[in-house]
Design a protein around this motif. Sequence first.
Motif, PDB file in Angstrom:
ATOM      1  N   TYR A  20       2.730  11.569  -5.128  1.00  0.00           N
ATOM      2  CA  TYR A  20       3.159  10.158  -5.228  1.00  0.00           C
ATOM      3  C   TYR A  20       2.110   9.373  -6.022  1.00  0.00           C
ATOM      4  O   TYR A  20       2.419   8.599  -6.927  1.00  0.00           O
ATOM      5  CB  TYR A  20       3.262   9.494  -3.847  1.00  0.00           C
ATOM      6  CG  TYR A  20       4.272  10.095  -2.885  1.00  0.00           C
ATOM      7  CD1 TYR A  20       5.431  10.699  -3.330  1.00  0.00           C
ATOM      8  CD2 TYR A  20       4.056  10.029  -1.498  1.00  0.00           C
ATOM      9  CE1 TYR A  20       6.344  11.226  -2.422  1.00  0.00           C
ATOM     10  CE2 TYR A  20       4.977  10.558  -0.602  1.00  0.00           C
ATOM     11  CZ  TYR A  20       6.112  11.163  -1.066  1.00  0.00           C
ATOM     12  OH  TYR A  20       7.014  11.686  -0.175  1.00  0.00           O
ATOM     13  N   LYS A  21       0.846   9.593  -5.627  1.00  0.00           N
ATOM     14  CA  LYS A  21      -0.238   8.829  -6.271  1.00  0.00           C
ATOM     15  C   LYS A  21      -0.374   9.217  -7.734  1.00  0.00           C
ATOM     16  O   LYS A  21      -0.585   8.359  -8.600  1.00  0.00           O
ATOM     17  CB  LYS A  21      -1.553   9.073  -5.524  1.00  0.00           C
ATOM     18  CG  LYS A  21      -1.572   8.532  -4.105  1.00  0.00           C
ATOM     19  CD  LYS A  21      -2.788   9.055  -3.329  1.00  0.00           C
ATOM     20  CE  LYS A  21      -2.769   8.623  -1.873  1.00  0.00           C
ATOM     21  NZ  LYS A  21      -3.730   9.359  -1.045  1.00  0.00           N
ATOM     22  N   SER A  46      -2.017   1.396  -3.016  1.00  0.00           N
ATOM     23  CA  SER A  46      -1.109   2.549  -2.938  1.00  0.00           C
ATOM     24  C   SER A  46      -1.805   3.840  -3.355  1.00  0.00           C
ATOM     25  O   SER A  46      -1.383   4.927  -2.983  1.00  0.00           O
ATOM     26  CB  SER A  46       0.128   2.307  -3.808  1.00  0.00           C
ATOM     27  OG  SER A  46      -0.228   2.284  -5.184  1.00  0.00           O
ATOM     28  N   CYS A  47      -2.852   3.752  -4.145  1.00  0.00           N
ATOM     29  CA  CYS A  47      -3.519   4.958  -4.648  1.00  0.00           C
ATOM     30  C   CYS A  47      -5.006   4.922  -4.360  1.00  0.00           C
ATOM     31  O   CYS A  47      -5.703   3.989  -4.758  1.00  0.00           O
ATOM     32  CB  CYS A  47      -3.346   5.081  -6.160  1.00  0.00           C
ATOM     33  SG  CYS A  47      -1.660   5.295  -6.680  1.00  0.00           S
ATOM     34  N   ILE A  89      -7.420  13.113  -4.652  1.00  0.00           N
ATOM     35  CA  ILE A  89      -6.819  11.846  -4.248  1.00  0.00           C
ATOM     36  C   ILE A  89      -6.130  11.956  -2.884  1.00  0.00           C
ATOM     37  O   ILE A  89      -5.297  11.138  -2.540  1.00  0.00           O
ATOM     38  CB  ILE A  89      -5.873  11.282  -5.337  1.00  0.00           C
ATOM     39  CG1 ILE A  89      -4.761  12.254  -5.684  1.00  0.00           C
ATOM     40  CG2 ILE A  89      -6.658  10.924  -6.579  1.00  0.00           C
ATOM     41  CD1 ILE A  89      -3.758  11.697  -6.720  1.00  0.00           C
ATOM     42  N   ASN A  90      -6.489  13.005  -2.143  1.00  0.00           N
ATOM     43  CA  ASN A  90      -6.002  13.103  -0.772  1.00  0.00           C
ATOM     44  C   ASN A  90      -7.181  13.490   0.125  1.00  0.00           C
ATOM     45  O   ASN A  90      -7.746  14.580  -0.025  1.00  0.00           O
ATOM     46  CB  ASN A  90      -4.874  14.132  -0.673  1.00  0.00           C
ATOM     47  CG  ASN A  90      -4.356  14.229   0.749  1.00  0.00           C
ATOM     48  OD1 ASN A  90      -4.833  15.032   1.543  1.00  0.00           O
ATOM     49  ND2 ASN A  90      -3.412  13.377   1.103  1.00  0.00           N
ATOM     50  N   SER A  92       0.854  -1.200   0.000  1.00  0.00           N
ATOM     51  CA  SER A  92       0.000   0.000   0.000  1.00  0.00           C
ATOM     52  C   SER A  92       0.890   1.250   0.000  1.00  0.00           C
ATOM     53  O   SER A  92       0.404   2.349   0.197  1.00  0.00           O
ATOM     54  CB  SER A  92      -0.862   0.007   1.263  1.00  0.00           C
ATOM     55  OG  SER A  92      -0.019   0.078   2.404  1.00  0.00           O
ATOM     56  N   THR A 101      -8.690   0.581   2.853  1.00  0.00           N
ATOM     57  CA  THR A 101      -7.370   0.244   2.314  1.00  0.00           C
ATOM     58  C   THR A 101      -7.148  -1.262   2.397  1.00  0.00           C
ATOM     59  O   THR A 101      -6.582  -1.876   1.481  1.00  0.00           O
ATOM     60  CB  THR A 101      -6.252   1.032   3.046  1.00  0.00           C
ATOM     61  OG1 THR A 101      -6.652   2.403   3.091  1.00  0.00           O
ATOM     62  CG2 THR A 101      -4.929   0.924   2.338  1.00  0.00           C
ATOM     63  N   LEU A 122      -0.480   6.833 -10.975  1.00  0.00           N
ATOM     64  CA  LEU A 122      -1.701   6.763 -11.801  1.00  0.00           C
ATOM     65  C   LEU A 122      -1.453   7.257 -13.225  1.00  0.00           C
ATOM     66  O   LEU A 122      -1.945   6.670 -14.197  1.00  0.00           O
ATOM     67  CB  LEU A 122      -2.831   7.578 -11.158  1.00  0.00           C
ATOM     68  CG  LEU A 122      -3.340   7.055  -9.808  1.00  0.00           C
ATOM     69  CD1 LEU A 122      -4.403   7.980  -9.230  1.00  0.00           C
ATOM     70  CD2 LEU A 122      -3.889   5.640  -9.955  1.00  0.00           C
ATOM     71  N   CYS A 157       6.240   4.757  -5.872  1.00  0.00           N
ATOM     72  CA  CYS A 157       6.478   5.724  -6.953  1.00  0.00           C
ATOM     73  C   CYS A 157       7.966   6.021  -7.115  1.00  0.00           C
ATOM     74  O   CYS A 157       8.430   6.280  -8.209  1.00  0.00           O
ATOM     75  CB  CYS A 157       5.630   6.976  -6.782  1.00  0.00           C
ATOM     76  SG  CYS A 157       6.375   8.234  -5.813  1.00  0.00           S
ATOM     77  N   ASP A 160       1.734  13.543  -0.845  1.00  0.00           N
ATOM     78  CA  ASP A 160       0.977  12.287  -0.921  1.00  0.00           C
ATOM     79  C   ASP A 160       0.227  12.208  -2.262  1.00  0.00           C
ATOM     80  O   ASP A 160       0.259  11.175  -2.943  1.00  0.00           O
ATOM     81  CB  ASP A 160      -0.006  12.243   0.260  1.00  0.00           C
ATOM     82  CG  ASP A 160      -0.940  11.057   0.210  1.00  0.00           C
ATOM     83  OD1 ASP A 160      -0.529   9.976   0.640  1.00  0.00           O
ATOM     84  OD2 ASP A 160      -2.083  11.208  -0.266  1.00  0.00           O
ATOM     85  N   LYS A 176       2.700   4.098  -1.272  1.00  0.00           N
ATOM     86  CA  LYS A 176       2.793   4.960  -2.470  1.00  0.00           C
ATOM     87  C   LYS A 176       4.154   5.618  -2.623  1.00  0.00           C
ATOM     88  O   LYS A 176       4.657   5.759  -3.730  1.00  0.00           O
ATOM     89  CB  LYS A 176       1.678   6.007  -2.488  1.00  0.00           C
ATOM     90  CG  LYS A 176       1.748   7.024  -1.374  1.00  0.00           C
ATOM     91  CD  LYS A 176       0.431   7.202  -0.688  1.00  0.00           C
ATOM     92  CE  LYS A 176       0.143   5.966   0.108  1.00  0.00           C
ATOM     93  NZ  LYS A 176      -0.874   6.082   1.114  1.00  0.00           N
TER      94      LYS A 176
END
Length: 427
Positions: free
Chosen positions: A204-205, A131-132, A158-159, A103, A307, A209, A109, A201, A105
């Motif tokens: 990273y995602k 992870s995302c 995405i956060n 998980s 998650t 993606l 990444c 964060d 990220k």
Amino acid sequence: MKSIGVAILGLGVVGGGTYKILTEHRDFYRRTQNVDISVESVLELNRQRALDLGVEESKISDNIAEVVSNPNVDIVVEVIGGVEPARTFVLAALHSGKTVVTSNKELFCKYWHELEKAAKRTNAGLYYEASCVGGVPIIRTLIDGMQANVVYRLTGIINGTTNYILTRMAREGLGYREALKEAQALGYAEKDPTADVEGYDAAYKLSILASLAFHTKVPLEKVYREGIADIAQQDISYGEELGYCLKLLAIGKNDGKGNIEVRVHPAFVHKDHPLASVSDSFNAVFLEGDSVGDIMLYGRGAGAAPTGSAIVSDVIYAATHSEAKYATFKNTQMAEKGVRFITDFKSRYYIRFTAKDRPGVLAKVAGIFAKYNISISDLIQKGEDIENIPIILITHETGECALRRAMEKIAQIEDVVEINSVIRVGG
Ligand code: HSE
């Protein structure tokens, strides 16, 4: 029936959630997936925590070598987070031929290329749905649901931490500091909130993606990043007056000709856009594919059970597929030759500045915009009978470089007291 043994590295919030799902649903997976998945080992220094979760004493270890050499373990779940010791542990598992589900990220990444190389060497699987965007199945959607499409655009919230803070600022009129404190008290934000509020964060995602969506490596350092720490309450209110909600957006664009744009920053989203209704700690990703058109995935991006759901989906996938799936692109540390990362973004801009209420000041501002070929679409001027007034305007689409140059000139106008905020509008 096939039997699969799992090891969990780290029984924190997500590890604990994963353990609970795997043990409580063991019979369900036997029935529905035709596989018997058992937790055979956990790596956890806090033995009491593991015992409290119901882990048998004999399955608790504090030694990674012991875990990865355990012949009963087929899949290693890494939920420690951060780069070290997670990287060393994941590499040890892959070198031993164990499939890894992570998980993490940040690790993924930054070291995806290295981990994938190690996985290929031993034909191990390497899975990272969690992870995302936590429980939202965005990775499998991109890999197994969108393969038919050229994906031109990916826009996401995405956060969850920043979305919660911005929602509280908008709904309750809180300032940034107050909303952050509230998020920390509720466990949405860490004691050190930097990774979330400064956009790391989300970056990273987005790096992961966008790489999957555009089938080319998008290194983290190519992601432009701005956080929400400087957002003022007034801007959220003025934005609302103009019909917009403020979000921390992750944006990826691909023109199909090797030009890619990746950025994370606060942005005003029009109230009619589906992302505007994504509030509190929820996440969503809006994708535009050439065949499917627009789709949006929505759900919880964090938490033990959401998650854990993503991790267990990878465990089941790995348990029921004999061949591992790797990246669709040449996975190296660097971007591929021929790919260009655009930095002169095109966007609309919200600008708030303070000016002396004197004749001609707006004409001077408009003159500078005209010189840089920037057109104004909305304008509001606030306040009467005060010397310094706030002026809020929104531009039509323009280039980032032209906008920055124009703002430098506007700041030099004698009657302009201060440029307060410059925020992008839309994706
Ligand atoms: N801290 C993240 C968030 C969850 O607030 O969305 C894990 O990436």
